[in-house]
Scaffold this active site. Structure first.
Site, PDB file in Angstrom:
ATOM      1  N   LYS A  22       0.336  -1.025   0.325  1.00  0.00           N
ATOM      2  CA  LYS A  22       0.334  -0.273  -0.267  1.00  0.00           C
ATOM      3  C   LYS A  22       1.078   1.352  -0.280  1.00  0.00           C
ATOM      4  CE  LYS A  22      -1.885   2.105   4.167  1.00  0.00           C
ATOM      5  NZ  LYS A  22      -1.695   3.734   4.002  1.00  0.00           N
ATOM      6  N   ARG A  93      -3.364  10.255   4.059  1.00  0.00           N
ATOM      7  CA  ARG A  93      -2.064  11.027   3.961  1.00  0.00           C
ATOM      8  C   ARG A  93      -1.282  11.434   2.668  1.00  0.00           C
ATOM      9  NH1 ARG A  93       0.193  14.018   7.677  1.00  0.00           N
ATOM     10  NH2 ARG A  93       2.784  13.866   7.497  1.00  0.00           N
ATOM     11  N   CYS A 117      -4.961   8.230   8.861  1.00  0.00           N
ATOM     12  CA  CYS A 117      -5.214   7.726  10.045  1.00  0.00           C
ATOM     13  C   CYS A 117      -5.347   8.691  11.129  1.00  0.00           C
ATOM     14  CB  CYS A 117      -4.025   6.553  10.619  1.00  0.00           C
ATOM     15  SG  CYS A 117      -4.709   5.212   9.344  1.00  0.00           S
ATOM     16  N   PRO A 123       1.913  16.706  11.336  1.00  0.00           N
ATOM     17  CA  PRO A 123       1.888  18.352  10.653  1.00  0.00           C
ATOM     18  C   PRO A 123       3.377  18.168   9.039  1.00  0.00           C
ATOM     19  CG  PRO A 123       3.945  17.990  12.065  1.00  0.00           C
ATOM     20  CD  PRO A 123       3.103  16.776  12.711  1.00  0.00           C
ATOM     21  N   ASP A 125       5.318  20.143   8.109  1.00  0.00           N
ATOM     22  CA  ASP A 125       6.366  21.373   8.341  1.00  0.00           C
ATOM     23  C   ASP A 125       8.049  20.618   7.960  1.00  0.00           C
ATOM     24  OD1 ASP A 125       6.830  19.447  10.476  1.00  0.00           O
ATOM     25  OD2 ASP A 125       8.841  20.967  11.319  1.00  0.00           O
ATOM     26  N   GLN A 126       7.817  19.228   7.471  1.00  0.00           N
ATOM     27  CA  GLN A 126       9.431  18.419   6.489  1.00  0.00           C
ATOM     28  C   GLN A 126       9.078  18.293   5.059  1.00  0.00           C
ATOM     29  OE1 GLN A 126      12.285  18.218   8.332  1.00  0.00           O
ATOM     30  NE2 GLN A 126      11.168  19.281   9.854  1.00  0.00           N
ATOM     31  N   ASP A 305       3.699   0.533  12.274  1.00  0.00           N
ATOM     32  CA  ASP A 305       2.470  -0.174  11.262  1.00  0.00           C
ATOM     33  C   ASP A 305       2.330  -1.784  11.793  1.00  0.00           C
ATOM     34  OD1 ASP A 305       2.491   2.095   8.518  1.00  0.00           O
ATOM     35  OD2 ASP A 305       2.702   2.434  10.397  1.00  0.00           O
ATOM     36  N   ILE A 327       7.044   7.029  17.191  1.00  0.00           N
ATOM     37  CA  ILE A 327       7.621   7.930  15.610  1.00  0.00           C
ATOM     38  C   ILE A 327       5.670   8.398  16.184  1.00  0.00           C
ATOM     39  CG2 ILE A 327       6.511   7.511  13.626  1.00  0.00           C
ATOM     40  CD1 ILE A 327       9.655   5.992  14.671  1.00  0.00           C
ATOM     41  N   ARG A 397      -9.089   0.180   3.619  1.00  0.00           N
ATOM     42  CA  ARG A 397      -8.403   1.072   3.217  1.00  0.00           C
ATOM     43  C   ARG A 397      -6.640   0.583   2.501  1.00  0.00           C
ATOM     44  NH1 ARG A 397      -6.493   6.183   6.863  1.00  0.00           N
ATOM     45  NH2 ARG A 397      -4.957   5.703   4.522  1.00  0.00           N
TER      46      ARG A 397
HETATM   47  C1  EPZ Z   1       3.905   6.809   6.632  1.00  0.00           C
HETATM   48  O1  EPZ Z   1       2.935   8.202   6.612  1.00  0.00           O
HETATM   49  C2  EPZ Z   1       3.171   5.890   6.221  1.00  0.00           C
HETATM   50  N1  EPZ Z   1       2.446   6.426   5.858  1.00  0.00           N
HETATM   51  C3  EPZ Z   1       2.233   5.308   7.660  1.00  0.00           C
HETATM   52  O2  EPZ Z   1       1.809   4.214   7.584  1.00  0.00           O
HETATM   53  C4  EPZ Z   1       3.288   4.756   8.490  1.00  0.00           C
HETATM   54  O3  EPZ Z   1       3.036   4.711   9.658  1.00  0.00           O
HETATM   55  C5  EPZ Z   1       4.367   6.722   8.758  1.00  0.00           C
HETATM   56  O4  EPZ Z   1       5.152   6.732   7.361  1.00  0.00           O
HETATM   57  C6  EPZ Z   1       5.674   6.014   9.529  1.00  0.00           C
HETATM   58  O5  EPZ Z   1       6.538   4.692   9.022  1.00  0.00           O
HETATM   59  C7  EPZ Z   1       1.953   6.409   3.964  1.00  0.00           C
HETATM   60  O6  EPZ Z   1       3.109   5.968   3.794  1.00  0.00           O
HETATM   61  C8  EPZ Z   1       0.745   7.024   3.480  1.00  0.00           C
HETATM   62  P1  EPZ Z   1       6.147   9.953   8.379  1.00  0.00           P
HETATM   63  P2  EPZ Z   1       4.307   9.319   7.049  1.00  0.00           P
HETATM   64  O7  EPZ Z   1       6.550  11.141   7.998  1.00  0.00           O
HETATM   65  O8  EPZ Z   1       4.898   9.223   5.886  1.00  0.00           O
HETATM   66  C9  EPZ Z   1       6.518  13.079  11.851  1.00  0.00           C
HETATM   67  C10 EPZ Z   1       0.071   2.778   8.046  1.00  0.00           C
HETATM   68  O9  EPZ Z   1      -0.679   2.274   8.125  1.00  0.00           O
HETATM   69  N2  EPZ Z   1       6.596  14.031  10.842  1.00  0.00           N
HETATM   70  O10 EPZ Z   1       7.488   9.271   8.144  1.00  0.00           O
HETATM   71  O11 EPZ Z   1       2.635   9.866   7.197  1.00  0.00           O
HETATM   72  C11 EPZ Z   1       4.858  12.506  11.911  1.00  0.00           C
HETATM   73  O12 EPZ Z   1       3.798  13.162  12.670  1.00  0.00           O
HETATM   74  C12 EPZ Z   1       0.408   4.355   7.913  1.00  0.00           C
HETATM   75  O13 EPZ Z   1       0.015   2.170   6.684  1.00  0.00           O
HETATM   76  C13 EPZ Z   1       6.793  15.752  11.266  1.00  0.00           C
HETATM   77  O14 EPZ Z   1       6.459  15.699  12.290  1.00  0.00           O
HETATM   78  O15 EPZ Z   1       4.764   8.891   8.198  1.00  0.00           O
HETATM   79  C14 EPZ Z   1       5.423  11.614  12.480  1.00  0.00           C
HETATM   80  O16 EPZ Z   1       5.467  11.512  13.887  1.00  0.00           O
HETATM   81  C15 EPZ Z   1      -0.236   4.684   8.797  1.00  0.00           C
HETATM   82  N3  EPZ Z   1       6.557  16.591   9.968  1.00  0.00           N
HETATM   83  C16 EPZ Z   1       7.035  11.040  12.377  1.00  0.00           C
HETATM   84  O17 EPZ Z   1       7.390  12.281  12.072  1.00  0.00           O
HETATM   85  C17 EPZ Z   1       6.650  15.949   9.019  1.00  0.00           C
HETATM   86  O18 EPZ Z   1       6.672  16.976   7.849  1.00  0.00           O
HETATM   87  C18 EPZ Z   1       7.004  10.511  10.987  1.00  0.00           C
HETATM   88  O19 EPZ Z   1       6.143   9.972  10.316  1.00  0.00           O
HETATM   89  C19 EPZ Z   1       6.430  14.424   8.484  1.00  0.00           C
HETATM   90  C20 EPZ Z   1       6.181  13.538   9.650  1.00  0.00           C
END
Ligand code: EPZ
Length: 427
Positions: A22, A93, A117, A123, A125-126, A305, A327, A397
């Site tokens: 996915k 997302r 989810c 956020p 921001d990155q 996950d 995370i 989903r």
């Molecule tokens: C991806 O979400 C996955 N979703 C998530 O899977 C997964 O849990 C996550 O990566 C971590 O592996 C998809 O790929 C569609 P992150 P993503 O950016 O990209 C913080 C599932 O169940 N963060 O790696 O949104 C964030 O808040 C879903 O399949 C910032 O602070 O995750 C989190 O605490 C759920 N600023 C951490 O980083 C940003 O700009 C990791 O988020 C971006 C993220």
């Protein structure tokens, strides 16, 4: 209303085949926006996040043709810059990936703030830091994120935290940015590598994906390509935990065992038996499991996950287990549902203390998000009695044909559709 109804207590026995990933598919599909020509993608999972992504792309003028159940052709040659439907984008997302891909192609994008989810603060921001570094102006107004660049120029991006989405979006914007972009503190998940491999198959020049430093040398054009999406690491892990939890014996096919190492090691540590083959993995359950500690980390650590599913298994382990979610801020919302079934779990912030109990009992519960839904399904499979799961749209989903797959290995599960006047069995 639709529910899954599970009669627990039956071991899972037999073979199951894993679908395409996915979290790779929802990035690779929008990535075709960067190609000057049609792409053919294989092993595309039939899940609602993919359907929503394809709907958004079709609304933009992408030509989408189903070649077979898991193979599609996408031609984005005549893509138009039209507003993305707010109600579609906020369902997931992954709609954030339209920012990087449209910016990479058209030097501008306007995308509704993403949803997905509810795991606490999420956020962007990155993502914005990466776009800004590459020369784009970003603003958020009326629920929309707008990015625009006169020119995309290579940069040295250092992420403040490891983020899958921002790493992928940075690659999308950098593949057409003039010069050599360096992305530091990059995420290393299998789907990051899959996205980079797909972009390279289109003619991009990306090095180092899968490490914490990714280098992207911008190119003038990207071309249509044929590509097969990797198997879903988390779906495979979910079936591994379900097989162990039900004390079953399941051969899980179409996997990349290396991607499953953190899950394999944890299951072996608590007492399950895991047999690794070239592209399949067998999990044999045990009558009792030892307590353990689990801390979610970016890949190659234990995947966040898989945290809800593993916690569910630990509700029946001997002794007290500790689960730390490092995370996301709030990824224990499913614990309330497990408590309805007799689980003994205390949650304090990012830590759950799981006291093993003798058994769980079936109850009416809800799927609070995608992986939480997987957790209550596993709980239903091991509980005494019947469990009814509401809000199963969360599960659908990200898991393809979950009911059929579970039934094919012996689970007593049906999908029921409740209307005001009747109940129908859908499966
Ligand atoms: C991806 O979400 C996955 N979703 C998530 O899977 C997964 O849990 C996550 O990566 C971590 O592996 C998809 O790929 C569609 P992150 P993503 O950016 O990209 C913080 C599932 O169940 N963060 O790696 O949104 C964030 O808040 C879903 O399949 C910032 O602070 O995750 C989190 O605490 C759920 N600023 C951490 O980083 C940003 O700009 C990791 O988020 C971006 C993220």
């Amino acid at each position: 209303m639709e529910k899954f109804v599970i009669k627990g207590g039956k071991p899972l026995l037999g073979e199951v085949t894993i679908s395409g990933a996915k979290n790779a598919a929802v990035a690779i599909l929008p990535a075709t926006i960067l190609a000057d020509g049609p792409c053919i993608l294989e092993n595309v999972p039939s899940i609602s996040d993919v359907s929503i992504t394809l709907q958004i792309m079709s609304d933009m003028g992408a030509k989408i043709r189903n070649i077979n159940k898991t193979t599609i052709e996408i031609d984005t040659t005549h893509l138009m810059q039209v507003p993305i439907a707010y109600d579609l984008a906020r369902k997931m997302r992954a709609s954030s990936y339209f920012l990087g891909t449209l910016l990479g192609r058209f030097k501008k994008a306007c995308v509704p703030m993403p949803g997905g989810c509810n795991l606490g603060d999420r956020p962007l921001d990155q993502h914005i830091k990466a776009f800004d570094a590459l020369g784009a102006d970003c603003k958020i107004e009326h629920g929309m994120i707008e990015v625009h660049a006169e020119k995309l120029t290579a940069s040295h991006i250092y992420f403040d935290k490891v983020t899958v989405g921002a790493t992928i979006n940075a690659m999308f914007a950098a593949v057409k940015a003039e010069g050599l972009t360096i992305i530091e503190n990059a995420a290393k998940e299998p789907h990051i590598v899959d996205v980079a491999n797909f972009l390279n198959s289109m003619g991009a020049d990306i090095m180092g994906a899968g490490t914490d430093v990714i280098k992207v040398r911008g190119v003038e054009k990207l071309y249509g390509a044929n590509y097969a999406i990797i198997p879903d690491q988390i779906e495979a892990g979910t079936f591994m935990v379900a097989a162990a939890a039900t004390r079953g014996n399941v051969l899980i096919k179409n996997v990349i065992p290396k991607h499953l190492d953190p899950i394999t090691l944890k299951l072996e540590k608590i007492g399950a038996k895991v047999v690794i083959n070239d592209d399949s993995i067998r999990v044999i359950g045990s009558d009792c499991y030892e307590k353990t500690s689990v801390k979610t980390m970016p890949h190659p650590g234990f995947p966040t996950d898989m945290q809800p599913q593993m916690t569910t298994l630990l509700t029946l382990a001997n002794g007290t287990s500790i689960v730390t979610e490092s995370i996301f801020d709030n990824r224990f919302r499913y614990v309330d549902e497990l408590r309805r079934m007799g689980a003994d779990i205390l949650v304090d912030g990012k830590v759950a203390v799981v006291q093993g109990v003798e058994y769980l009992t079936g109850a009416p519960v809800k799927a609070t998000d995608l992986r939480a839904g997987a957790a209550v399904m596993i709980a239903g499979l091991i509980a005494r009695g019947t469990t009814e799961i509401e809000d199963i749209y969360h599960i659908e989903r990200g898991y393809e044909n979950m009911v059929e797959k579970l039934r094919s290995i012996g689970a007593d599960i049906t999908k029921k559709i409740y209307s005001d006047v009747s109940v129908q069995e859908a499966l």
